[in-house]
Design an enzyme around this catalytic site. Structure first.
Site, PDB file in Angstrom:
ATOM      1  N   CYS B 159       0.790  -1.226   0.000  1.00  0.00           N
ATOM      2  CA  CYS B 159       0.000   0.000   0.000  1.00  0.00           C
ATOM      3  C   CYS B 159       0.825   1.280   0.000  1.00  0.00           C
ATOM      4  O   CYS B 159       0.264   2.361  -0.166  1.00  0.00           O
ATOM      5  CB  CYS B 159      -0.950   0.007   1.193  1.00  0.00           C
ATOM      6  SG  CYS B 159      -1.844  -1.546   1.353  1.00  0.00           S
ATOM      7  N   HIS B 284      -4.361   7.844   5.503  1.00  0.00           N
ATOM      8  CA  HIS B 284      -4.373   6.514   4.880  1.00  0.00           C
ATOM      9  C   HIS B 284      -5.794   5.949   5.053  1.00  0.00           C
ATOM     10  O   HIS B 284      -6.381   5.436   4.118  1.00  0.00           O
ATOM     11  CB  HIS B 284      -3.328   5.629   5.505  1.00  0.00           C
ATOM     12  CG  HIS B 284      -3.180   4.288   4.845  1.00  0.00           C
ATOM     13  ND1 HIS B 284      -2.919   4.145   3.500  1.00  0.00           N
ATOM     14  CD2 HIS B 284      -3.272   3.026   5.334  1.00  0.00           C
ATOM     15  CE1 HIS B 284      -2.843   2.855   3.199  1.00  0.00           C
ATOM     16  NE2 HIS B 284      -3.068   2.150   4.290  1.00  0.00           N
ATOM     17  N   HIS B 317      -9.749   1.286  -1.340  1.00  0.00           N
ATOM     18  CA  HIS B 317      -8.312   1.199  -1.087  1.00  0.00           C
ATOM     19  C   HIS B 317      -7.675   0.611  -2.341  1.00  0.00           C
ATOM     20  O   HIS B 317      -7.856  -0.578  -2.638  1.00  0.00           O
ATOM     21  CB  HIS B 317      -8.046   0.306   0.121  1.00  0.00           C
ATOM     22  CG  HIS B 317      -6.616   0.286   0.570  1.00  0.00           C
ATOM     23  ND1 HIS B 317      -5.609   0.930  -0.102  1.00  0.00           N
ATOM     24  CD2 HIS B 317      -6.018  -0.316   1.624  1.00  0.00           C
ATOM     25  CE1 HIS B 317      -4.473   0.750   0.513  1.00  0.00           C
ATOM     26  NE2 HIS B 317      -4.677  -0.011   1.569  1.00  0.00           N
TER      27      HIS B 317
END
Lengths: 224, 399
Positions: B159, B284, B317
């Protein structure tokens, strides 16, 4: 830009069942990790021991063409068989798994990167190393590792199998094995460089004084 | 390191295709609404699917690269192709590099090939692991599409991948090896990734609800964002970056956000800024219990009540592409005229988790004061405790 190679180590499996002892890795972590990570960490800890450098004092740059491809194969096989996926295997399938294990095992809270570039992975890793060291005095542990590509993904694979680790410094080092300069030149084609070639050159003092590899806008030049 | 300019942007994600559409839906607060045909442990799996009808088909000479991930990447590239062509003509093809971030690359193509074999259809003749799935294929595609002959590679740290790719691109400019770098990231939805995160009990059964007392987990998304990065030229600059590692757990963040804090402070130091000089933080904000708990603590310690939001309820995401896509969302907001200055909203159910320290969440329609320069921080945290923070500003500042 000039950097220095302080130490190097490698692990190349001698057969399909061969895997490194990786004694530096905590048993619980060692049980969970796959061959690619195990080989990478074996080479990492060997080179750090050779150099006498603490594992938590380096930045780490990991290179791999295929990453945790065996773990991914296991997941795909389970998926098509409609079996539940192992959360451990899924966690271990990310490309940068070795640096996660290294960081956790060594309590290393510094910078970690993983990169991949097909046949140019090894060469591009040294370009990135130059970039990382140009403004950061922290020693850089560079490790290249690939496990055998399962045949199901395709034939004609040329990736070297094993792990090669190098401890690099941005400052001149009295016991450096070699220096590496990044020469900015006109139109150098990006070349494939294999770790075995660099290892062979380093281990043969009677060989050529320099080893060069084109990287697009310039070349990497190792000098004894 | 030097501040570098982000000159042009190509983007495709759940918010739309192209800068104008994405910015419009971002500022309006358009939440995820699509689901995948998969029942996760908590319920329906909402996803941030890109507008597939808007994706560009690869031309026949690039057909060997064809997969969903590369169509996302190529679609973003076409939006900056003219800028890239001008740059190549100006500096020379060997002076333009490619640095991308991705977590799964063309796994969608491999998954489809495995399914086809398992169901008796046989592997598609078009399947090519090396061009479509192996990370290097992404670089080869853009090199071929843009006649780019400089250095090229993919950063893959889950990520935090494409946030780190922007840092690496900046490094190539600082080395003097490149005069421009096409940089960003891409990742595509596929069943295996969704099932894997569900196996970790990380997937929400509703639209993700970051920092809510009721948050269940994340929604996955897909997309691509590409910048043309040079040493100068604006309109937005990458003025600082910070990285760290948690050294805590392979798939869970440090519970107190120590690694996240270290990355944020390193980014501030690199940009030579104090925390109060950041005017917005893109979290995030995955919506998982652990991420949001640690991130709220870290943001509260470093910034106090800075305006912030997670944009993942609008994009999902996007894993390896998240760093670049969220930097791109920051870019789009920073490019607004001084009289507008709308901030990206934080969409959730409004029930803030009382166990978390307070942070200042943006609502739809919130505007920023007339800061000049206007500065944002974008954060990405990944498996293995890989942390990254980027400072973006609407002006180049002396460093």
């Amino acid at each position: 830009m000039k950097i220095y190679l302080q130490a190097q180590a490698s692990y190349v499996p001698q057969g399909p069942e061969d895997k490194p002892a990786c004694k530096e890795l905590a048993p619980m972590l060692r049980r969970r990790c796959g061959l690619a990570t195990r080989m990478a960490l074996e080479a990492c800890y060997t080179v750090l021991a050779q150099a006498g450098v603490a594992a938590d004092s380096v930045n780490i740059l990991h290179l791999s063409r295929y990453g945790e491809i065996v773990a991914l194969h296991e997941l795909l096989t389970a998926q098509v068989a409609r079996e539940p996926l192992s959360p451990t295997t899924f966690s271990n399938s990310v490309h940068h798994t070795p640096i996660g294990y290294f960081s956790l095992n060594s309590k290393n809270r510094r910078i970690g990167r993983t990169l991949s570039a097909g046949g140019q992975t090894f060469a591009m890793g040294f370009v990135e190393a130059c970039a990382m060291l140009q403004n950061d005095a922290t020693p850089l542990l560079l490790v290249y590792a690939d496990e055998p590509l399962p045949a199901v993904f395709g034939a004609n694979d040329t990736a070297p199998v094993g792990a090669w680790a190098y401890l690099l410094q941005g400052q001149a080092h009295a016991a450096a094995l070699a220096s590496l300069e990044l020469d900015v030149l006109q139109a150098q084609p990006c070349e494939n460089l294999q770790p075995a070639l660099l290892t062979e050159w380093l281990q043969n003092p009677a060989g050529t004084e320099t080893l060069v590899c084109g990287v697009g806008g310039g070349q990497l030049r190792w000098t004894r | 390191m030097s501040a570098v300019a982000l000159n042009d942007l190509g983007i495709v994600c759940a918010l739309g295709c192209g800068a104008a559409e994405v910015r419009s839906h971002l500022l309006a607060g358009t939440a995820l609404s699509q689901t995948m045909d998969f029942r996760c442990r908590e319920g329906e799996a909402f996803v941030g699917r890109s507008p597939r009808h808007a994706l560009a088909a690869l031309p026949v000479e690039l057909s060997r690269f064809d997969c969903l991930n590369n169509r996302l990447l190529y679609t973003a590239f076409l939006q900056i192709a003219e800028s890239v062509q001008t740059t190549v003509a100006r500096f020379g093809a060997h002076r333009v590099g490619v640095v991308l971030g991705s977590s799964t690359s063309g796994l969608d193509a491999t998954e489809a090939a495995f399914y086809a074999e398992a169901t008796g259809s046989g592997r598609p003749h078009s399947y090519d692991f090396f061009a479509q799935h192996a990370m290097g294929g992404m670089v080869d595609l853009l090199r071929a599409a843009g006649n780019l002959q400089g250095p090229g590679y993919v950063v893959s740290t889950a990520c935090s991948s494409s946030a780190k790719a922007l840092i690496s691109a900046r490094g190539l400019l600082d080395l003097g090896l490149c005069d421009a770098v096409v940089c960003g990231g891409a990742d595509a939805l596929c069943d295996l990734t969704l099932q894997g995160f569900d196996a970790l009990a990380s997937v929400a059964g509703e639209v993700t609800n970051p920092v809510s007392a009721h948050r269940q987990g994340l929604n996955l998304g897909e997309g691509a964002a590409l910048f043309l990065m040079t040493r100068a030229g604006g309109p937005v600059y990458l003025t600082g970056a910070g990285e760290s590692s948690d050294a805590h757990h392979l798939s869970a963040p440090h519970p107190e956000g120590i690694g996240a804090e270290a990355a944020m402070r390193a980014a501030l130091a690199d940009a030579r800024l104090e925390a109060h000089e950041i005017h917005y933080v893109n979290l995030h904000g995955t919506g998982t219990p652990l991420n949001d708990a640690m991130e709220a603590q870290a943001v509260s310690r470093v910034f106090g009540m800075v305006p912030c939001s997670s944009t993942k309820p609008m994009t999902g995401h996007t894993l390896g592409a998240a760093g670049a896509i969220e930097a791109a969302l920051c870019y789009l907001v920073l490019c607004q005229p001084a009289g507008e200055r709308l901030l990206p909203p934080h969409l959730y159910d409004g029930v803030y988790d009382p166990a978390l320290p307070p942070i200042a969440l943006c609502a739809v329609g919130d505007r920023a004061e007339g800061y000049e320069p206007w500065r944002f921080l974008s954060c990405s945290y990944a498996f293995g405790g890989s942390n990254c923070a980027l400072v973006l500003a609407n002006a180049q500042e002396a460093v």
